[in-house]
Write a protein that holds these residues in place. Structure first.
Motif, mmCIF file in Angstrom:
data_model
loop_
_atom_site.group_PDB
_atom_site.id
_atom_site.type_symbol
_atom_site.label_atom_id
_atom_site.label_comp_id
_atom_site.label_asym_id
_atom_site.label_seq_id
_atom_site.Cartn_x
_atom_site.Cartn_y
_atom_site.Cartn_z
ATOM 1 N N GLY A 1 -56.064 -44.529 18.655
ATOM 2 C CA GLY A 1 -57.377 -44.852 19.350
ATOM 3 C C GLY A 1 -57.434 -45.207 20.738
ATOM 4 N N LYS A 2 -56.252 -45.684 21.272
ATOM 5 C CA LYS A 2 -56.015 -45.971 22.448
ATOM 6 C C LYS A 2 -55.654 -44.894 23.286
ATOM 7 C CE LYS A 2 -54.399 -50.928 21.673
ATOM 8 N NZ LYS A 2 -55.397 -51.493 22.270
ATOM 9 N N GLU A 3 -55.127 -43.644 22.841
ATOM 10 C CA GLU A 3 -54.669 -42.698 23.535
ATOM 11 C C GLU A 3 -55.686 -41.418 23.218
ATOM 12 O OE1 GLU A 3 -50.823 -41.386 21.568
ATOM 13 O OE2 GLU A 3 -49.644 -42.931 22.955
ATOM 14 N N THR A 4 -56.886 -41.551 22.375
ATOM 15 C CA THR A 4 -57.653 -40.652 22.204
ATOM 16 C C THR A 4 -59.162 -41.014 22.702
ATOM 17 O OG1 THR A 4 -58.196 -41.111 19.891
ATOM 18 C CG2 THR A 4 -56.535 -39.297 20.409
ATOM 19 N N ILE A 5 -59.933 -41.525 21.904
ATOM 20 C CA ILE A 5 -61.438 -41.622 22.421
ATOM 21 C C ILE A 5 -61.375 -42.890 23.146
ATOM 22 C CG2 ILE A 5 -61.990 -43.103 20.180
ATOM 23 C CD1 ILE A 5 -64.698 -41.643 20.263
ATOM 24 N N PHE A 6 -60.490 -43.990 22.954
ATOM 25 C CA PHE A 6 -60.752 -45.110 23.847
ATOM 26 C C PHE A 6 -59.249 -45.147 24.735
ATOM 27 C CE2 PHE A 6 -63.169 -46.205 20.212
ATOM 28 C CZ PHE A 6 -64.452 -46.389 20.933
ATOM 29 N N ASP A 7 -59.185 -43.860 25.340
ATOM 30 C CA ASP A 7 -58.067 -43.802 26.487
ATOM 31 C C ASP A 7 -58.790 -44.287 27.728
ATOM 32 O OD1 ASP A 7 -56.334 -43.087 28.264
ATOM 33 O OD2 ASP A 7 -55.629 -41.405 27.477
ATOM 34 N N PHE A 8 -58.760 -45.431 27.985
ATOM 35 C CA PHE A 8 -59.542 -46.118 29.026
ATOM 36 C C PHE A 8 -59.220 -45.376 30.505
ATOM 37 C CE2 PHE A 8 -59.563 -50.539 26.382
ATOM 38 C CZ PHE A 8 -60.422 -49.970 25.855
ATOM 39 N N LYS A 9 -58.000 -45.187 30.782
ATOM 40 C CA LYS A 9 -57.317 -44.496 31.815
ATOM 41 C C LYS A 9 -58.159 -43.112 32.013
ATOM 42 C CE LYS A 9 -53.513 -43.400 34.982
ATOM 43 N NZ LYS A 9 -51.986 -43.445 35.018
ATOM 44 N N ARG A 10 -58.199 -42.311 30.950
ATOM 45 C CA ARG A 10 -59.095 -41.007 31.257
ATOM 46 C C ARG A 10 -60.560 -41.174 31.265
ATOM 47 N NH1 ARG A 10 -58.199 -36.821 27.148
ATOM 48 N NH2 ARG A 10 -57.496 -38.480 25.652
ATOM 49 N N HIS A 11 -61.051 -42.160 30.385
ATOM 50 C CA HIS A 11 -62.457 -41.917 30.219
ATOM 51 C C HIS A 11 -63.263 -42.826 30.964
ATOM 52 C CE1 HIS A 11 -61.186 -39.014 27.364
ATOM 53 N NE2 HIS A 11 -60.899 -39.737 26.518
ATOM 54 N N ARG A 12 -62.958 -44.058 31.198
ATOM 55 C CA ARG A 12 -63.922 -45.015 31.797
ATOM 56 C C ARG A 12 -63.990 -44.631 33.353
ATOM 57 N NH1 ARG A 12 -64.190 -50.503 31.126
ATOM 58 N NH2 ARG A 12 -63.404 -50.880 32.808
ATOM 59 N N ARG A 13 -65.511 -45.089 33.514
ATOM 60 C CA ARG A 13 -66.073 -44.800 35.147
ATOM 61 C C ARG A 13 -66.588 -46.185 35.428
ATOM 62 N NH1 ARG A 13 -63.211 -41.133 34.248
ATOM 63 N NH2 ARG A 13 -63.996 -39.062 33.766
ATOM 64 N N VAL A 14 -65.622 -46.675 35.902
ATOM 65 C CA VAL A 14 -66.082 -48.186 36.655
ATOM 66 C C VAL A 14 -66.862 -48.168 37.676
ATOM 67 C CG1 VAL A 14 -63.710 -49.110 35.883
ATOM 68 C CG2 VAL A 14 -64.000 -48.030 38.110
ATOM 69 N N GLU A 15 -67.185 -46.999 38.426
ATOM 70 C CA GLU A 15 -67.967 -46.856 39.733
ATOM 71 C C GLU A 15 -69.351 -47.063 38.906
ATOM 72 O OE1 GLU A 15 -67.369 -42.406 38.532
ATOM 73 O OE2 GLU A 15 -66.135 -44.435 38.486
ATOM 74 N N HIS A 16 -69.500 -46.978 37.857
ATOM 75 C CA HIS A 16 -71.101 -47.280 37.299
ATOM 76 C C HIS A 16 -71.140 -48.469 36.398
ATOM 77 C CE1 HIS A 16 -72.072 -43.177 38.435
ATOM 78 N NE2 HIS A 16 -70.944 -42.668 37.701
ATOM 79 N N TYR A 17 -70.107 -49.434 36.441
ATOM 80 C CA TYR A 17 -70.285 -50.572 35.675
ATOM 81 C C TYR A 17 -70.549 -51.966 36.458
ATOM 82 C CZ TYR A 17 -67.734 -47.759 32.372
ATOM 83 O OH TYR A 17 -67.011 -46.725 31.705
ATOM 84 N N GLY A 18 -71.080 -51.737 37.666
ATOM 85 C CA GLY A 18 -71.172 -53.058 38.615
ATOM 86 C C GLY A 18 -71.794 -54.083 37.980
ATOM 87 N N LEU A 19 -73.087 -53.618 37.532
ATOM 88 C CA LEU A 19 -74.084 -54.609 36.962
ATOM 89 C C LEU A 19 -73.326 -55.702 36.050
ATOM 90 C CD1 LEU A 19 -77.503 -52.729 36.349
ATOM 91 C CD2 LEU A 19 -76.724 -54.193 38.346
ATOM 92 N N ILE A 20 -72.450 -55.167 35.307
ATOM 93 C CA ILE A 20 -71.844 -56.241 34.280
ATOM 94 C C ILE A 20 -71.170 -57.283 35.001
ATOM 95 C CG2 ILE A 20 -69.729 -56.287 32.964
ATOM 96 C CD1 ILE A 20 -70.284 -53.146 31.797
ATOM 97 N N THR A 21 -70.473 -57.136 36.178
ATOM 98 C CA THR A 21 -70.074 -58.353 36.793
ATOM 99 C C THR A 21 -71.060 -59.043 37.984
ATOM 100 O OG1 THR A 21 -68.960 -56.823 38.332
ATOM 101 C CG2 THR A 21 -67.677 -57.773 36.389
ATOM 102 N N GLU A 22 -72.049 -58.126 38.398
ATOM 103 C CA GLU A 22 -72.909 -58.417 39.592
ATOM 104 C C GLU A 22 -73.951 -59.343 39.100
ATOM 105 O OE1 GLU A 22 -74.391 -55.118 41.367
ATOM 106 O OE2 GLU A 22 -72.346 -54.058 41.961
ATOM 107 N N ARG A 23 -74.512 -59.194 37.761
ATOM 108 C CA ARG A 23 -75.570 -60.032 37.508
ATOM 109 C C ARG A 23 -75.100 -60.773 36.084
ATOM 110 N NH1 ARG A 23 -80.443 -55.458 36.881
ATOM 111 N NH2 ARG A 23 -80.919 -55.181 39.014
#
Length: 311
Positions: free
Chosen positions: A280-302
């Motif tokens: 799981g860590k190397e495929t669908i939940f390979d965070f390095k390949r798939h996460r898009r932190v530029e769109h996650y700002g609200l999670i910590t801003e609000r």
């Protein structure tokens, strides 16, 4: 080669207000001996394992609740538990109410290695409930009165040949809990809980709904971070207040591999292969390949809900 951690999820039945620390520790030791006989090398106990769930009791002077807290760990009452763990070569985790030397109050869990040394500490961050006595509730849940939010974050430790994290009760309902540990590569999350079987603010939300949400939270956290989750209950009727059970172990695919079906003291033992987290860590939940932190700002801003971003 597989990395197996044989875990014992050690459920505790009810603890009454009148029960001593020594009597509870004796029960914990009995469960540890059972776990050892079944081949376990790591035993996990519930949240606030040493006492009744005291946040249900209101004190005008909150200091009157301090007798439920541990000023040292191990304490004279808990030292026999540490001694037994060392003698058996058993690692362990359990929760307790912590009173720090400078007067702070936390809902805390610890990791203890096979030598009896405390090697990790977590303090509960997502405190549920309320601060003041609330006449509109069917029962009180005063964690916000007696505890401060945890100040240690969600660290992950190298422990028992893998990467181990901790959470406590209400933390399991929040995806941020698992994701912060997931971003550290966590391979097993251990958590204890004391969950009332009825929602104090919605009487028709009974144990079936509570159990559904419990399982859903643990399973989704495990799946979305490709980690084992070991969730351990304190259950049964404590001085007229009922806590649900639901001690279970979830694999990295989000599947429940075992669950205790009663509300008494008991253990659930499972050999957890930490290498089962790799796919799981190397495929669908390979965070390095798939996460898009530029769109996650609200999670910590609000903190709360704000205006929608769409036009």
């Amino acid at each position: 080669m597989s990395r197996i951690v044989t875990v014992a999820a050690a459920q505790l039945g009810p603890i009454q207000k009148a029960d001593s620390r020594e009597s509870v520790v004796a029960r914990m030791i009995a469960l540890m001996e059972q776990a050892k006989a079944k081949g376990a090398t790591f035993i996990v106990y519930p949240e606030l394992a040493l006492t009744t769930f005291f946040p249900r009791w209101y004190h005008e002077n909150r200091a009157e609740a301090d007798h439920w807290f541990e000023a040292t760990m191990p304490s004279p009452a808990t030292q026999p538990l540490f001694d037994k763990a060392k003698a058996l070569g058993m690692a362990m985790s359990f929760g307790y109410a912590e009173l720090t030397p400078d007067g702070h109050h936390f809902n805390t869990s610890i990791l203890v290695d096979k030598t009896g040394k405390i090697v990790g500490k977590y303090r509960k961050i997502h405190l549920p409930g309320h601060v003041d006595y609330d006449t509109s509730r069917s029962h009180q849940h005063l964690e916000k009165r007696y505890f401060e939010p945890g100040d240690l974050g969600w660290p992950v430790w190298e422990f028992e040949g893998g990467l181990m994290g901790m959470a406590i009760c209400n933390d399991r309902r929040w995806p941020e809990t698992y994701r912060v540990m997931g971003l550290q590569g966590v391979e097993m999350v251990v958590l204890g809980f004391n969950t009332p079987s009825v929602n104090a603010q919605r009487g028709d939300e009974k144990i079936e709904d509570r159990m559904f949400h419990h399982r859903l939270s643990c399973q989704s956290g495990a799946y979305q971070n490709a980690t084992w989750v070991v969730a351990v209950a304190k259950a049964g009727d404590e001085d007229g207040h009922h806590c649900m059970g639901g001690t279970l172990i979830v694999d990295p695919n989000g599947k429940i591999v075992g669950e205790i079906d009663h509300e008494d003291d008991g253990i659930l033992v499972h050999a957890c292969d930490l290498d089962a987290t790799i796919f799981g860590k190397e495929t669908i939940f390979d965070f390095k390949r798939h996460r898009r932190v530029e769109h996650y700002g609200l999670i910590t801003e609000r903190v709360g809900v704000g205006a929608p971003l769409g036009k």
